[in-house]
Design a protein around this motif. Structure first.
Motif, PDB file in Angstrom:
ATOM      1  N   GLU A 226       0.999  -1.061   0.006  1.00 38.03           N
ATOM      2  CA  GLU A 226      -0.038  -0.028   0.013  1.00 38.03           C
ATOM      3  C   GLU A 226       1.086   1.130  -0.120  1.00 38.03           C
ATOM      4  OE1 GLU A 226      -2.719  -0.014   3.115  1.00 38.03           O
ATOM      5  OE2 GLU A 226      -3.236   2.020   2.689  1.00 38.03           O
ATOM      6  N   ARG A 227       1.922   1.119   0.806  1.00 38.02           N
ATOM      7  CA  ARG A 227       2.693   2.360   0.830  1.00 38.02           C
ATOM      8  C   ARG A 227       3.590   2.683  -0.447  1.00 38.02           C
ATOM      9  NH1 ARG A 227       7.651   4.166   2.960  1.00 38.02           N
ATOM     10  NH2 ARG A 227       8.348   2.152   2.226  1.00 38.02           N
ATOM     11  N   ARG A 228       3.853   1.412  -1.050  1.00 38.59           N
ATOM     12  CA  ARG A 228       4.607   1.672  -2.121  1.00 38.59           C
ATOM     13  C   ARG A 228       3.763   2.156  -3.270  1.00 38.59           C
ATOM     14  NH1 ARG A 228       9.770  -0.732  -2.675  1.00 38.59           N
ATOM     15  NH2 ARG A 228       9.625  -0.684  -0.537  1.00 38.59           N
ATOM     16  N   ARG A 229       2.526   1.674  -3.278  1.00 31.43           N
ATOM     17  CA  ARG A 229       1.685   1.935  -4.560  1.00 31.43           C
ATOM     18  C   ARG A 229       1.222   3.529  -4.477  1.00 31.43           C
ATOM     19  NH1 ARG A 229       0.246  -2.194  -7.890  1.00 31.43           N
ATOM     20  NH2 ARG A 229      -0.993  -3.788  -6.935  1.00 31.43           N
ATOM     21  N   ALA A 230       1.462   4.104  -3.161  1.00 31.15           N
ATOM     22  CA  ALA A 230       1.212   5.537  -2.980  1.00 31.15           C
ATOM     23  C   ALA A 230       2.231   6.274  -3.388  1.00 31.15           C
ATOM     24  CB  ALA A 230       0.835   5.733  -1.533  1.00 31.15           C
ATOM     25  N   GLN A 231       3.519   5.632  -3.702  1.00 34.07           N
ATOM     26  CA  GLN A 231       4.886   6.568  -3.788  1.00 34.07           C
ATOM     27  C   GLN A 231       4.839   7.121  -5.265  1.00 34.07           C
ATOM     28  OE1 GLN A 231       8.148   4.397  -2.392  1.00 34.07           O
ATOM     29  NE2 GLN A 231       7.970   5.187  -0.324  1.00 34.07           N
ATOM     30  N   SER A 232       5.372   8.143  -5.491  1.00 37.72           N
ATOM     31  CA  SER A 232       5.590   8.577  -6.931  1.00 37.72           C
ATOM     32  C   SER A 232       6.884   8.466  -7.588  1.00 37.72           C
ATOM     33  CB  SER A 232       5.247  10.237  -6.982  1.00 37.72           C
ATOM     34  OG  SER A 232       6.023  10.522  -5.985  1.00 37.72           O
ATOM     35  N   ASP A 233       7.966   8.019  -6.713  1.00 37.27           N
ATOM     36  CA  ASP A 233       8.994   7.745  -7.193  1.00 37.27           C
ATOM     37  C   ASP A 233       9.681   6.122  -7.654  1.00 37.27           C
ATOM     38  OD1 ASP A 233       9.387   6.704  -4.911  1.00 37.27           O
ATOM     39  OD2 ASP A 233      11.362   7.191  -4.239  1.00 37.27           O
TER      40      ASP A 233
ATOM     41  N   ASP B  53      14.285  -1.980  -6.554  1.00 36.46           N
ATOM     42  CA  ASP B  53      14.107  -2.886  -5.770  1.00 36.46           C
ATOM     43  C   ASP B  53      12.793  -3.686  -6.565  1.00 36.46           C
ATOM     44  OD1 ASP B  53      11.300  -2.168  -4.435  1.00 36.46           O
ATOM     45  OD2 ASP B  53      12.741  -0.472  -4.197  1.00 36.46           O
ATOM     46  N   ILE B  54      12.890  -4.943  -6.096  1.00 37.31           N
ATOM     47  CA  ILE B  54      12.094  -5.897  -6.819  1.00 37.31           C
ATOM     48  C   ILE B  54      10.322  -5.476  -6.750  1.00 37.31           C
ATOM     49  CG2 ILE B  54      11.114  -8.183  -7.267  1.00 37.31           C
ATOM     50  CD1 ILE B  54      14.144  -9.143  -6.378  1.00 37.31           C
ATOM     51  N   LEU B  55      10.229  -5.177  -5.571  1.00 34.16           N
ATOM     52  CA  LEU B  55       8.730  -4.596  -5.338  1.00 34.16           C
ATOM     53  C   LEU B  55       8.315  -3.504  -6.242  1.00 34.16           C
ATOM     54  CD1 LEU B  55       5.735  -4.513  -4.167  1.00 34.16           C
ATOM     55  CD2 LEU B  55       7.058  -3.811  -1.847  1.00 34.16           C
ATOM     56  N   SER B  56       9.338  -2.478  -6.218  1.00 30.91           N
ATOM     57  CA  SER B  56       9.046  -1.274  -7.133  1.00 30.91           C
ATOM     58  C   SER B  56       8.755  -1.711  -8.728  1.00 30.91           C
ATOM     59  CB  SER B  56       9.935  -0.320  -7.017  1.00 30.91           C
ATOM     60  OG  SER B  56       9.976   0.182  -5.501  1.00 30.91           O
ATOM     61  N   LEU B  57       9.598  -2.612  -9.229  1.00 33.83           N
ATOM     62  CA  LEU B  57       9.801  -3.125 -10.361  1.00 33.83           C
ATOM     63  C   LEU B  57       8.460  -3.924 -10.725  1.00 33.83           C
ATOM     64  CD1 LEU B  57      13.279  -4.185 -10.725  1.00 33.83           C
ATOM     65  CD2 LEU B  57      12.470  -2.357 -11.853  1.00 33.83           C
ATOM     66  N   LEU B  58       7.971  -4.648  -9.668  1.00 35.62           N
ATOM     67  CA  LEU B  58       7.043  -5.490  -9.761  1.00 35.62           C
ATOM     68  C   LEU B  58       5.618  -4.628 -10.007  1.00 35.62           C
ATOM     69  CD1 LEU B  58       7.345  -8.605  -8.001  1.00 35.62           C
ATOM     70  CD2 LEU B  58       7.985  -8.464 -10.352  1.00 35.62           C
ATOM     71  N   ALA B  59       5.672  -3.727  -9.110  1.00 37.91           N
ATOM     72  CA  ALA B  59       4.372  -2.797  -8.893  1.00 37.91           C
ATOM     73  C   ALA B  59       4.260  -1.935 -10.205  1.00 37.91           C
ATOM     74  CB  ALA B  59       4.428  -1.727  -7.742  1.00 37.91           C
ATOM     75  N   LEU B  60       5.243  -1.724 -10.903  1.00 36.69           N
ATOM     76  CA  LEU B  60       5.167  -1.214 -12.068  1.00 36.69           C
ATOM     77  C   LEU B  60       4.853  -1.973 -13.490  1.00 36.69           C
ATOM     78  CD1 LEU B  60       7.951   1.652 -11.627  1.00 36.69           C
ATOM     79  CD2 LEU B  60       5.472   2.008 -11.728  1.00 36.69           C
ATOM     80  N   ALA B  61       5.258  -3.203 -13.146  1.00 37.70           N
ATOM     81  CA  ALA B  61       5.481  -4.221 -14.562  1.00 37.70           C
ATOM     82  C   ALA B  61       3.950  -4.366 -14.889  1.00 37.70           C
ATOM     83  CB  ALA B  61       5.906  -5.537 -14.005  1.00 37.70           C
ATOM     84  N   ARG B  62       3.780  -4.471 -16.417  1.00 31.22           N
ATOM     85  CA  ARG B  62       2.670  -4.657 -16.986  1.00 31.22           C
ATOM     86  C   ARG B  62       2.853  -5.922 -17.855  1.00 31.22           C
ATOM     87  NH1 ARG B  62      -1.271  -0.339 -16.797  1.00 31.22           N
ATOM     88  NH2 ARG B  62      -0.344   1.363 -15.732  1.00 31.22           N
ATOM     89  N   ASP B  63       1.702  -6.617 -17.927  1.00 28.28           N
ATOM     90  CA  ASP B  63       1.984  -7.797 -18.901  1.00 28.28           C
ATOM     91  C   ASP B  63       1.451  -7.440 -20.251  1.00 28.28           C
ATOM     92  OD1 ASP B  63      -0.840  -7.439 -19.188  1.00 28.28           O
ATOM     93  OD2 ASP B  63      -1.393  -9.452 -17.965  1.00 28.28           O
TER      94      ASP B  63
END
Ligand code: HEM
Length: 484
Positions: A231-238, A244-254
């Motif tokens: 949740e915290r990560r989804r709210a971040q703009s950077d 880190d892998i979570l940021s990469l996965l949160a942005l990744a699109r299929d």
């Protein structure tokens, strides 16, 4: 736990059941076989391979579950390269499945598996690996700073701490103060994995029901922390600037432009945290357990590490890592479920068969490896192993489209951890163990049946670990050697 070397009841082997198209199996009553499998899987595999060869069937009670086990590299190749809809992974029925969740890449099959796998692969490729190197060195040095020299210690609990810190940093990139609760939650997840839990997992039918009891509570705590981090990560703009892998996965699109849901993210993160630290930690512990029993090989490695500081290579270190993963694979088997009849290993196996390439037996196949139980890193030098050692006869990371996503990461981590430890310190066998091995006539070396001497191979949940946690004594390296 039962020993892989001590005197044990003989497994009588019987012919295949009439009409069965499965390879023959042991005549031992299923209940006894189930117990033996739960307590000493390498003993069962060794005995069955000796009597029945490269294909046999194990039948467990009371579930009736049958596994067809293979160790012929050609049969392994047939299975690993079969179309994924013919031989999909059977990991959905593993005891790990309800922990990692339905959307885990480990559990999914078919197009859904490929989608998740493609989303997960980029952080584990090429250049990105180098970014983790410094994290590994720092985590190793931090832990080493607390080691008491000259006294026996269980190395595995230390390597586990190091790899946990590394995977947390790689996955979350989180600041140190937020890591403690996550570390505790993951460690708690491994605590209930004693003999009783292992037995329960082996005798019960596969189920996707969420675990209860201590394991369930540990999982609840871990989930709460992970969801709040998502949740915290989804709210971040950077996120674009973060590595880190979570940021990469949160942005990744299929391919359809869709992002992962929170539940999918949770399942993949738990998968990476669990698959990504215990395995590597145990492998590093095994490497040291083997090296202290082979002093000449240890000295050769130390000399190479010293020379590497002056620009030398790491061929022998790579060979030590490969040989450790061969002779002490942490994951003993992988499973595939046939959705139609398949001709493999000389058998026509019917639809519904669980086929299990035995990593442990394939890596020791005597047709491929001379003196298979011995620790001989030299077989991986240059072209020593010839073409016989290939991705179907050396399979510590499984194979085909299910091959371990973290294999490059794990190989790098093992090498960097070993190099960091051995640049400063030298390990030796604790005196008590040395005396015991001389007394039992096994020396420190390669004798023993199956184990090649040294610590017994014990089961911990689905992994194979050194029974004494890789007990070792560390001394500071003598300056003369690092000058030499
Ligand atoms: C020495 C360390 C490791 C060993 C021995 C190991 C072994 C394995 C094995 C045997 C499999 C099953 C492959 C198959 O079914 O064919 C697997 C799958 C997997 N491993 Fe590893 N692993 C290690 C480290 C790691 C690390 C460091 C990560 C991640 C950071 C990781 C993530 C995964 C994932 C996500 C899968 C599922 C792949 C799929 O089903 O497509 N592993 N690993």
């Amino acid at each position: 736990m039962a020993s892989t070397t001590a005197a044990q009841p003989t497994i009588e082997l019987g012919p295949a059941a009439p009409g069965s198209r499965l390879p023959p199996g042991p005549r031992l009553p299923s209940v006894a076989l189930t117990l033996a499998w739960a307590l000493a899987p390498t003993w069962v595999m060794d005995r069955c391979a000796q009597r029945l060869g490269e294909a046999f069937t194990l039948t467990f009670a009371p579930s009736g579950l049958q596994l067809v086990m293979l160790s012929d590299p050609d049969a392994v190749k047939t299975l690993f390269t079969a179309p994924p809809d013919v031989a999909p992974s059977a990991a959905g029925t593993s005891p790990l499945a309800p922990v990692v969740g339905r959307s885990s890449v480990l559990v999914l099959t078919g197009p859904e598996h490929m989608r998740q796998r493609k989303l997960l692969l980029p952080p584990f490729h090429g250049e990105r690996m180098r970014e983790y190197e410094d994290t590994i060195v720092q985590a190793t040095r931090r832990d080493m700073a607390g080691w008491t020299l000259g006294r026996p210690m269980r190395l595995q609990s230390h390597t586990r701490q190091i790899t946990l810190e590394v995977i947390l940093q790689a996955v979350f990139g989180v600041e140190a103060e937020r890591m403690d609760p996550l570390q505790q939650a993951i460690t708690a997840l491994f605590e209930p994995l004693g003999v009783t839990a292992t037995l329960r997992a082996v005798v019960s039918r596969p189920s996707m029901e969420r675990p209860t009891g201590a394991l369930g509570q540990a999982l609840d705590r871990l989930d709460a922390l992970i969801y709040s981090e998502i949740e915290r990560r989804r709210a971040q703009s950077d996120l674009e600037r973060r590595a880190d892998i979570l940021s990469l996965l949160a942005l990744a699109r299929d391919e359809d432009g869709l992002q992962m849901t929170d539940a999918e993210l949770r399942d993949e993160l738990v998968t990476l945290l669990l698959a990504g630290h215990e395995t590597t930690a145990t492998s590093v512990a095994w490497a040291i357990e083997r090296l202290v029993r082979h002093p000449h090989k240890l000295q050769r490695l130390l000399a190479e590490i010293d020379a590497a500081a002056d620009g030398g290579g790491d061929e022998y270190l790579t060979a030590v890592v490969n040989e450790t993963l061969r002779v002490r694979p942490v994951v003993p088997v992988v499973a595939r479920m046939l959705t139609q009849e398949l001709h493999v290993g000389g058998y026509r196996l019917p639809e519904g068969t669980r086929v299990v390439p035995s990593i442990y037996l394939t890596n020791r196949n005597p047709r491929v490896y001379e003196r298979p139980a011995e620790f001989l890193p030299e077989r991986f030098l240059g072209n020593a192993g010839g073409r016989a050692i290939n991705s179907f006869s050396w399979i510590p990371f499984g194979g085909g489209i299910r091959r371990c996503i973290g294999a490059s990461f794990a190989l790098l981590e093992m090498k960097v951890m070993l190099r960091t430890m051995l640049s400063e310190l030298e390990p030796r066998m604790p005196r008590a163990q040395r005396a015991l091995s001389v007394w039992s006539g096994r020396g420190g070396g390669d004798g023993g049946r199956g184990t090649g001497g040294g610590e017994r191979i014990a089961r911990r949940a689905i992994t194979l670990v050194p029974a004494r946690g890789a007990s070792v004594v560390w001394e500071r390296r003598r300056p003369s050697r690092s000058e030499g």
